[in-house]
Design an enzyme around this catalytic site. Structure first.
Site, PDB file in Angstrom:
ATOM      1  NE  ARG A  52     -22.024  14.659  57.440  1.00 48.79           N
ATOM      2  CZ  ARG A  52     -22.831  15.530  56.891  1.00 48.79           C
ATOM      3  NH1 ARG A  52     -23.659  16.239  57.615  1.00 48.79           N
ATOM      4  NH2 ARG A  52     -22.830  15.706  55.592  1.00 48.79           N
TER       5      ARG A  52
ATOM      6  CE  LYS B 278     -27.532  22.672  53.357  1.00 51.38           C
ATOM      7  NZ  LYS B 278     -28.051  21.306  53.386  1.00 51.38           N
TER       8      LYS B 278
ATOM      9  NE  ARG C   4     -26.225  18.404  47.966  1.00 55.97           N
ATOM     10  CZ  ARG C   4     -26.408  17.888  49.175  1.00 55.97           C
ATOM     11  NH1 ARG C   4     -27.599  17.849  49.701  1.00 55.97           N
ATOM     12  NH2 ARG C   4     -25.376  17.448  49.855  1.00 55.97           N
TER      13      ARG C   4
ATOM     14  NE  ARG D 100     -20.158  16.936  52.212  1.00 55.05           N
ATOM     15  CZ  ARG D 100     -19.909  17.344  53.457  1.00 55.05           C
ATOM     16  NH1 ARG D 100     -18.732  17.169  53.984  1.00 55.05           N
ATOM     17  NH2 ARG D 100     -20.847  17.920  54.151  1.00 55.05           N
TER      18      ARG D 100
ATOM     19  NE  ARG E 136     -20.689  18.975  59.508  1.00 51.62           N
ATOM     20  CZ  ARG E 136     -21.520  19.351  58.553  1.00 51.62           C
ATOM     21  NH1 ARG E 136     -22.509  20.172  58.822  1.00 51.62           N
ATOM     22  NH2 ARG E 136     -21.382  18.923  57.327  1.00 51.62           N
TER      23      ARG E 136
HETATM   24  P1  AMP Z   1     -25.947  16.387  53.094  1.00 48.52           P
HETATM   25  O1  AMP Z   1     -26.201  15.830  54.454  1.00 48.52           O
HETATM   26  O2  AMP Z   1     -27.109  17.180  52.575  1.00 48.52           O
HETATM   27  O3  AMP Z   1     -24.645  17.140  53.023  1.00 48.52           O
HETATM   28  O4  AMP Z   1     -25.807  15.124  52.093  1.00 48.52           O
HETATM   29  C1  AMP Z   1     -24.820  14.139  52.277  1.00 48.52           C
HETATM   30  C2  AMP Z   1     -24.597  13.381  50.970  1.00 48.52           C
HETATM   31  O5  AMP Z   1     -25.821  12.738  50.576  1.00 48.52           O
HETATM   32  C3  AMP Z   1     -24.197  14.222  49.778  1.00 48.52           C
HETATM   33  O6  AMP Z   1     -22.803  14.497  49.741  1.00 48.52           O
HETATM   34  C4  AMP Z   1     -24.635  13.325  48.617  1.00 48.52           C
HETATM   35  O7  AMP Z   1     -23.736  12.241  48.457  1.00 48.52           O
HETATM   36  C5  AMP Z   1     -25.945  12.768  49.150  1.00 48.52           C
HETATM   37  N1  AMP Z   1     -27.098  13.631  48.819  1.00 48.52           N
HETATM   38  C6  AMP Z   1     -27.876  14.336  49.708  1.00 48.52           C
HETATM   39  N2  AMP Z   1     -28.851  14.998  49.071  1.00 48.52           N
HETATM   40  C7  AMP Z   1     -28.707  14.732  47.757  1.00 48.52           C
HETATM   41  C8  AMP Z   1     -29.387  15.138  46.575  1.00 48.52           C
HETATM   42  N3  AMP Z   1     -30.433  15.975  46.633  1.00 48.52           N
HETATM   43  N4  AMP Z   1     -28.947  14.645  45.386  1.00 48.52           N
HETATM   44  C9  AMP Z   1     -27.911  13.814  45.315  1.00 48.52           C
HETATM   45  N5  AMP Z   1     -27.190  13.404  46.370  1.00 48.52           N
HETATM   46  C10 AMP Z   1     -27.582  13.849  47.591  1.00 48.52           C
END
Ligand code: AMP
Length: 191
Positions: free
Chosen positions: A134, A14, A89, A146, A128
């Site tokens: 990360r 993504k 989300r 996740r 990754r």
């Molecule tokens: P991502 O980079 O989109 O995988 O987001 C990394 C982390 O940020 C997630 O595992 C959540 O802990 C937090 N996070 C990102 N976007 C959201 C969202 N829309 N709602 C709640 N937590 C979020």
């Protein structure tokens, strides 16, 4: 107006597709994950509050996330479009997004959902973690969290938004990066 939300499980590519898509659409890329990681790195009040949730792969509470997104979407650079990545989300955030956009006199133009089987995303996430280091890719429990959070809370946003009249494009996410990009651009009618 180009207000597009991108969906896909962690490890589906993504982030890579978002970077290409925002160029093709000529709109800013707004990633809530990037925004939270930036707060965490700067150790802002918000960053300190959310860092444990990020590290555990759990969702930040909607009240915090929705307020952050509402503020971001009110800014001038996204007046004519945005590529949303990582928001909404869950179904509540999906409804909130429609409300935020409607309050701003805009609407969600389309949803792009990248579909990839679970075993493929697990393998990609392991790769990754090695390459980028990360934090939330390293611990298998966090990775699993996740994926479970995606299946239980995030994936249902797609049919939910569709039921509200939003156009949804399902994209087969198995293939090369270029193949997936051209599938997305084709679905959106951009060449
Ligand atoms: P991502 O980079 O989109 O995988 O987001 C990394 C982390 O940020 C997630 O595992 C959540 O802990 C937090 N996070 C990102 N976007 C959201 C969202 N829309 N709602 C709640 N937590 C979020």
């Amino acid at each position: 107006m180009k207000f597009v939300a991108l969906f896909g499980p962690p490890g589906c590519g993504k982030g890579t597709q978002a970077a290409r898509l925002k160029d093709a659409l000529s709109v800013p890329h707004v990633s809530t994950g990037d925004m939270f990681r930036d707060h965490k790195a700067r150790q802002t009040e918000l960053g300190v509050k959310v860092q444990q949730l990020l590290d555990a792969g759990q969702l930040v509470p909607d009240s915090i996330t929705d307020a952050m997104v509402r503020e971001r979407l009110g800014r001038e650079d996204v007046a004519t479009g945005v590529l949303l990545d990582g928001y909404p989300r869950n179904v509540s955030q999906a409804d909130e997004l429609l409300t935020i956009l409607s309050d701003l006199g805009k609407e969600l133009s389309a949803v792009v959902a990248i579909d990839v089987p679970g075993d493929v995303v697990r393998a990609r996430l392991a790769k990754r973690a090695d390459e980028q280091g990360r934090g939330d890719d390293k611990d298998p429990e966090t990775v699993n969290n996740r994926l479970v959070v995606y299946e239980e809370h995030t994936a249902p946003c797609v049919p939910h938004l569709e039921s509200k009249g939003v156009t949804v494009h399902h994209i087969d996410g198995v293939g090369s990066v270029d193949e997936i990009t051209s599938r997305i651009l084709g679905a959106l009618g951009i060449s």
